[in-house]
Design an enzyme around this catalytic site. Structure first.
Site, PDB file in Angstrom:
ATOM      1  N   PRO A 284       0.831  -1.211   0.000  1.00 22.05           N
ATOM      2  CA  PRO A 284       0.000   0.000   0.000  1.00 22.05           C
ATOM      3  C   PRO A 284       0.858   1.250   0.000  1.00 22.05           C
ATOM      4  CG  PRO A 284       0.142  -0.919   2.211  1.00 22.05           C
ATOM      5  CD  PRO A 284       0.838  -1.884   1.306  1.00 22.05           C
ATOM      6  N   THR A 285       0.620   2.130  -0.940  1.00 18.45           N
ATOM      7  CA  THR A 285       1.232   3.461  -0.870  1.00 18.45           C
ATOM      8  C   THR A 285       0.108   4.475  -1.034  1.00 18.45           C
ATOM      9  OG1 THR A 285       1.828   3.302  -3.221  1.00 18.45           O
ATOM     10  CG2 THR A 285       3.574   2.881  -1.631  1.00 18.45           C
TER      11      THR A 285
ATOM     12  N   SER B 130      -4.151   1.317  -0.041  1.00 23.08           N
ATOM     13  CA  SER B 130      -3.947   2.071   1.197  1.00 23.08           C
ATOM     14  C   SER B 130      -5.267   2.624   1.723  1.00 23.08           C
ATOM     15  CB  SER B 130      -2.987   3.232   0.927  1.00 23.08           C
ATOM     16  OG  SER B 130      -2.988   4.144   2.006  1.00 23.08           O
TER      17      SER B 130
ATOM     18  N   GLN C 291      -5.296  -2.158   3.153  1.00 23.22           N
ATOM     19  CA  GLN C 291      -4.443  -1.757   4.275  1.00 23.22           C
ATOM     20  C   GLN C 291      -5.237  -0.883   5.219  1.00 23.22           C
ATOM     21  OE1 GLN C 291      -3.128   1.724   4.474  1.00 23.22           O
ATOM     22  NE2 GLN C 291      -2.444   1.230   6.548  1.00 23.22           N
TER      23      GLN C 291
ATOM     24  N   TYR D 299      -5.498   1.639   8.544  1.00 21.07           N
ATOM     25  CA  TYR D 299      -5.053   2.465   9.656  1.00 21.07           C
ATOM     26  C   TYR D 299      -6.231   2.561  10.616  1.00 21.07           C
ATOM     27  CZ  TYR D 299      -0.754   4.193   7.440  1.00 21.07           C
ATOM     28  OH  TYR D 299       0.492   4.300   6.896  1.00 21.07           O
TER      29      TYR D 299
ATOM     30  N   THR E 208      -1.654  -2.056   9.591  1.00 21.00           N
ATOM     31  CA  THR E 208      -0.360  -1.391   9.797  1.00 21.00           C
ATOM     32  C   THR E 208      -0.185  -1.066  11.268  1.00 21.00           C
ATOM     33  OG1 THR E 208      -0.437  -0.530   7.569  1.00 21.00           O
ATOM     34  CG2 THR E 208       1.062   0.584   9.085  1.00 21.00           C
TER      35      THR E 208
ATOM     36  N   LYS F 291       1.215  -5.878   9.575  1.00 24.77           N
ATOM     37  CA  LYS F 291       2.262  -5.243   8.755  1.00 24.77           C
ATOM     38  C   LYS F 291       3.109  -4.308   9.607  1.00 24.77           C
ATOM     39  CE  LYS F 291       2.800  -2.219   4.697  1.00 24.77           C
ATOM     40  NZ  LYS F 291       3.233  -0.906   5.231  1.00 24.77           N
TER      41      LYS F 291
ATOM     42  N   HIS G 205       8.087   0.059   7.014  1.00 27.70           N
ATOM     43  CA  HIS G 205       7.303   1.138   6.412  1.00 27.70           C
ATOM     44  C   HIS G 205       8.144   1.909   5.391  1.00 27.70           C
ATOM     45  CE1 HIS G 205       3.352   3.244   7.447  1.00 27.70           C
ATOM     46  NE2 HIS G 205       3.781   3.903   6.398  1.00 27.70           N
TER      47      HIS G 205
ATOM     48  N   ARG H 199      10.214   4.872   6.764  1.00 24.79           N
ATOM     49  CA  ARG H 199       9.558   6.168   6.962  1.00 24.79           C
ATOM     50  C   ARG H 199       9.099   6.392   8.392  1.00 24.79           C
ATOM     51  NH1 ARG H 199       7.788   8.010   1.862  1.00 24.79           N
ATOM     52  NH2 ARG H 199       5.669   8.643   2.348  1.00 24.79           N
TER      53      ARG H 199
ATOM     54  N   ASP I 218       8.546  -6.437   2.920  1.00 28.04           N
ATOM     55  CA  ASP I 218       8.673  -5.308   1.999  1.00 28.04           C
ATOM     56  C   ASP I 218       9.805  -4.424   2.477  1.00 28.04           C
ATOM     57  OD1 ASP I 218       7.810  -3.225   3.764  1.00 28.04           O
ATOM     58  OD2 ASP I 218       5.727  -3.471   3.171  1.00 28.04           O
TER      59      ASP I 218
ATOM     60  N   ARG J 232      14.137  -4.113  -5.241  1.00 27.11           N
ATOM     61  CA  ARG J 232      14.244  -3.426  -6.542  1.00 27.11           C
ATOM     62  C   ARG J 232      14.725  -4.344  -7.658  1.00 27.11           C
ATOM     63  NH1 ARG J 232      11.873  -0.810  -3.540  1.00 27.11           N
ATOM     64  NH2 ARG J 232      12.287   1.295  -2.775  1.00 27.11           N
TER      65      ARG J 232
ATOM     66  N   ARG K  37       7.706   1.972  -3.352  1.00 22.93           N
ATOM     67  CA  ARG K  37       8.095   3.122  -4.186  1.00 22.93           C
ATOM     68  C   ARG K  37       8.155   2.831  -5.681  1.00 22.93           C
ATOM     69  NH1 ARG K  37      10.835   3.572   0.504  1.00 22.93           N
ATOM     70  NH2 ARG K  37      10.635   5.502   1.707  1.00 22.93           N
TER      71      ARG K  37
HETATM   72  C1  FNR Z   1       4.096   3.926   2.099  1.00 26.32           C
HETATM   73  N1  FNR Z   1       3.797   2.888   2.978  1.00 26.32           N
HETATM   74  C2  FNR Z   1       2.526   2.779   3.488  1.00 26.32           C
HETATM   75  N2  FNR Z   1       2.222   1.765   4.331  1.00 26.32           N
HETATM   76  C3  FNR Z   1       0.971   1.631   4.821  1.00 26.32           C
HETATM   77  O1  FNR Z   1       0.732   0.691   5.566  1.00 26.32           O
HETATM   78  N3  FNR Z   1      -0.003   2.523   4.476  1.00 26.32           N
HETATM   79  C4  FNR Z   1       0.223   3.562   3.647  1.00 26.32           C
HETATM   80  O2  FNR Z   1      -0.671   4.344   3.347  1.00 26.32           O
HETATM   81  C5  FNR Z   1       1.534   3.732   3.142  1.00 26.32           C
HETATM   82  N4  FNR Z   1       1.842   4.773   2.328  1.00 26.32           N
HETATM   83  C6  FNR Z   1       3.095   4.876   1.789  1.00 26.32           C
HETATM   84  C7  FNR Z   1       3.364   5.909   0.911  1.00 26.32           C
HETATM   85  C8  FNR Z   1       4.614   5.990   0.314  1.00 26.32           C
HETATM   86  C9  FNR Z   1       4.890   7.085  -0.667  1.00 26.32           C
HETATM   87  C10 FNR Z   1       5.619   5.023   0.621  1.00 26.32           C
HETATM   88  C11 FNR Z   1       6.969   5.072  -0.041  1.00 26.32           C
HETATM   89  C12 FNR Z   1       5.349   4.026   1.499  1.00 26.32           C
HETATM   90  C13 FNR Z   1       4.787   1.816   3.232  1.00 26.32           C
HETATM   91  C14 FNR Z   1       4.686   0.745   2.169  1.00 26.32           C
HETATM   92  O3  FNR Z   1       3.502  -0.006   2.316  1.00 26.32           O
HETATM   93  C15 FNR Z   1       5.861  -0.249   2.215  1.00 26.32           C
HETATM   94  O4  FNR Z   1       6.015  -0.710   3.536  1.00 26.32           O
HETATM   95  C16 FNR Z   1       7.176   0.368   1.729  1.00 26.32           C
HETATM   96  O5  FNR Z   1       6.952   1.294   0.712  1.00 26.32           O
HETATM   97  C17 FNR Z   1       8.109  -0.726   1.218  1.00 26.32           C
HETATM   98  O6  FNR Z   1       9.334  -0.200   0.908  1.00 26.32           O
HETATM   99  P1  FNR Z   1       9.821   0.229  -0.570  1.00 26.32           P
HETATM  100  O7  FNR Z   1       9.407  -0.852  -1.535  1.00 26.32           O
HETATM  101  O8  FNR Z   1       9.152   1.540  -0.856  1.00 26.32           O
HETATM  102  O9  FNR Z   1      11.287   0.363  -0.410  1.00 26.32           O
END
Ligand code: FNR
Length: 369
Positions: free
Chosen positions: A77-78, A106, A127, A129, A155, A230, A254, A257, A285, A289, A309
């Site tokens: 989820p992003t 997400s 996903q 929250y 999450t 997660k 995450h 982040r 995750d 890459r 990403r």
């Molecule tokens: C996320 N991630 C994330 N996780 C989640 O549980 N809910 C969310 O809304 C988001 N939003 C989100 C936005 C952006 C821009 C990023 C980069 C990441 C975390 C995501 O699900 C995941 O754990 C990581 O992105 C995995 O790492 P890589 O593949 O980005 O390196």
């Protein structure tokens, strides 16, 4: 220029996107040590390939929570994908479904669960929250279930938002023409501008910091969907998650982040796999890459991986086509890695196909006389 690997989409996205959006997608927390480490740690794991095995046919298919997938590569989820491309989550959903894999939507998507479901058939996870207002949560989970989502990815690493300094400097907020669609009707779809990160303020206002293991059990009383936890990176929490009824675990930091200076997920994976003792599947995750990264995660015991990403960067560059290409490139690289390692099915990928820093030396140098 022809794109030949997943990482190249990042530079294209940087060119195309407004700085505030690119920084939000790209950033990690604070010193971003974990962000780099998520990548670097993969480079410290090497292969022990086996040779002279008939690799003319390679089977990458797998079954996740009972669903048959074309490969163990799935979409994490992003949030807010329409900032990357007008088609946003629609494009991601179509690309995942065309590739025969899972998209995780997400909570903070700019398209609703119903809208994503309307793109057509596909196996999708939602996903979650957990908001302070549990009625909001219960409603949303019910809507996801009704829209045909197959599992919840809960999450658990975000009681507060990690300190992403670029977002603070940019005064990050959701552009006014977009909303957090799942919450639109609940009057929680907008993000106010703040003196720092608008998202950090939104989280502080809405997300439940009291969330604990008993809530994992509560969730099971409001849904029949299996729950993946997660954000687990220790053996202790793996055992607690299983006790609380988790159907699977996603080893995740995450995307670096949240808490900085946690280990790379690929470094934490084996500890979690050992603690899970095969009772539930473990996923990973963070920093995946390359097809070689996928192989390494599976060799350490993961049942599959998710990418974050690469999806938003390829969306920004080329929309649905970009996400399709990312999935195809990872698939092709993973297939090649299997062939060059002498594995024709996922079952054949073993711990002996890799060597890590924490493995005992297989042969000691002869003592000097
Ligand atoms: C996320 N991630 C994330 N996780 C989640 O549980 N809910 C969310 O809304 C988001 N939003 C989100 C936005 C952006 C821009 C990023 C980069 C990441 C975390 C995501 O699900 C995941 O754990 C990581 O992105 C995995 O790492 P890589 O593949 O980005 O390196």
């Amino acid at each position: 220029m022809e794109v030949t690997n997943v990482t190249e989409y990042q530079a294209i996205a940087k060119e195309k996107l407004p700085k505030m959006v690119y920084d939000y997608y790209a950033s990690g927390a604070e010193d971003q040590w974990t962000l780099e480490e998520n990548r670097n740690a993969f480079a410290r794991i090497l292969f022990r390939p086996r040779i002279l095995i008939d690799v003319s046919k390679i089977d990458m298919t797998t079954t996740i929570l009972g669903f048959k997938l074309s490969m163990p590569i799935m979409i994490a989820p992003t949030a807010m994908q329409k900032m990357a491309h007008p088609d946003g989550e629609y494009a991601t959903a179509r690309a995942a479904s065309a590739a025969g894999t899972i998209m995780t939507l997400s909570s903070w998507a700019t398209s609703s669960v119903e809208e994503v479901a309307s793109t057509g058939p596909g196996i999708r996870f939602f996903q979650l929250y957990v908001y302070k207002d549990r009625n909001v949560v219960a409603q949303l989970v019910r809507r996801a279930e009704r829209a045909g989502f197959k599992a919840i990815a809960l999450t658990v690493d975000t009681p507060r938002l990690g300190r992403r300094e670029a977002d603070i400097k940019n005064r990050f907020t959701l552009p006014p023409f977009l909303t957090l669609k799942n919450f639109e009707g609940l009057d929680l779809g907008k993000m106010d501008e703040a003196n720092d990160s608008g998202l950090a303020s939104y989280v502080a206002g809405q997300i439940d910091r009291t969330l604990s293991w008993k809530d994992v059990q509560w969730l099971q009383t409001i849904t029949t969907m299996p729950i993946l936890v997660k954000g687990v990176i220790t053996a202790e929490d793996t055992r607690l998650a299983i006790q609380a009824g988790a159907a699977g675990i996603i080893v995740s930091n995450h995307g670096a982040r949240q808490l900085d200076y946690v280990p790379a997920t690929i470094m934490a994976l084996e500890e979690v796999v050992k603690a899970a003792q095969g009772r539930v599947p473990v996923f990973l995750d963070g920093g995946v890459r390359r097809g070689t990264d996928v192989f390494k995660a599976l060799a350490l015991g993961a049942s599959g991986i998710f990418i974050g990403r690469p999806v938003v960067f390829s969306l920004a560059a080329e929309g649905e086509l970009g996400v399709k290409k990312v999935l195809q490139m990872l698939r092709d690289e993973f297939e090649l890695t299997m062939a060059l390692s002498g594995c024709t099915s996922l079952k054949q990928i073993t711990r002996n196909h890799i060597v890590t820093e924490w493995d005992a030396p297989r042969s000691r140098p002869a003592p000097r006389l």
